[in-house]
Design a protein around this motif. Sequence first.
Motif, short mmCIF file in Angstrom:
data_model
loop_
_atom_site.label_atom_id
_atom_site.label_comp_id
_atom_site.label_asym_id
_atom_site.label_seq_id
_atom_site.Cartn_x
_atom_site.Cartn_y
_atom_site.Cartn_z
N SER A 1 6.66 -5.19 -6.85
CA SER A 1 5.46 -6.23 -6.76
C SER A 1 5.47 -6.98 -5.55
O SER A 1 6.61 -7.11 -5.07
CB SER A 1 5.49 -7.28 -8.13
N GLU B 1 4.06 1.33 -0.85
CA GLU B 1 4.99 1.50 -1.88
C GLU B 1 4.20 1.65 -3.17
O GLU B 1 4.73 2.66 -3.94
CB GLU B 1 5.41 -0.01 -2.34
N LYS B 2 2.92 1.51 -3.32
CA LYS B 2 2.17 2.08 -4.45
C LYS B 2 1.74 3.62 -4.30
O LYS B 2 1.67 4.33 -5.64
CB LYS B 2 0.91 1.15 -4.54
N ASP B 3 1.75 4.09 -3.04
CA ASP B 3 1.47 5.49 -2.84
C ASP B 3 2.76 6.27 -3.19
O ASP B 3 2.71 7.23 -3.80
CB ASP B 3 1.08 5.81 -1.39
N PRO C 1 4.19 5.21 -7.36
CA PRO C 1 3.08 4.69 -8.26
C PRO C 1 3.56 4.09 -9.77
O PRO C 1 2.89 2.95 -10.24
CB PRO C 1 2.03 5.79 -8.41
N ALA D 1 6.42 0.81 -8.56
CA ALA D 1 6.30 0.01 -7.57
C ALA D 1 7.00 -1.39 -7.53
O ALA D 1 6.70 -1.93 -8.68
CB ALA D 1 4.69 0.18 -6.98
N GLU E 1 0.97 -1.01 0.01
CA GLU E 1 -0.07 -0.08 -0.05
C GLU E 1 0.88 1.13 0.01
O GLU E 1 0.70 2.19 -0.85
CB GLU E 1 -0.81 0.22 1.15
#
Length: 172
Positions: free
Chosen positions: A23, A13-15, A18, A21, A11
């Motif tokens: 996997s 990492e993706k913020d 983006p 990120a 969460e």
Amino acid sequence: MRWWDIDRVLELEKDLFPEDAWSRGMFWSELAHARGPEATRRYLVAEAEGDGTGGGTGDGADDGGRILGYAGLAASGELGDVQTIAVARDQQGTGLGGRLLTELLRAATAFECAEVMLECRVDNVRAQKLYERFGFAPIGFRRGYYQPGNVDALVMRLTDPSSSVQGTEING
């Protein structure tokens, strides 16, 4: 960092990243090398205090609170490499990045690394200043390292990581 942290780490990492990120599989692969006598990785998380109920996975592991930051180091012989370091946006500037980096350098010392390398986006001045405070020095560039966007990476090196963390104290 343990396997039950991966969803919360992803969460963050993706913020923060983006466009590029990591996997779930990348984190699993790194953690596979972080345990046992042949370990070559050290991954850690900083989290807000949880409610102590074990949170919602049903596996008995305490999910704790929100992940505030995480970091990882790979060691190979006498060389350590900071693989990742991330701090939640609302925690940046609080010293958490320095505490995470201190722990990675302690791990590098335990792995008997003579030097530690890292890559940093050329436009991430805040991170560069942090690394310089710990004794990292720029040694070159990796052109177009960060994709998409074709952003260059500044390559930095720290010799003798054990001297960089002497006298530092981690609280919490």
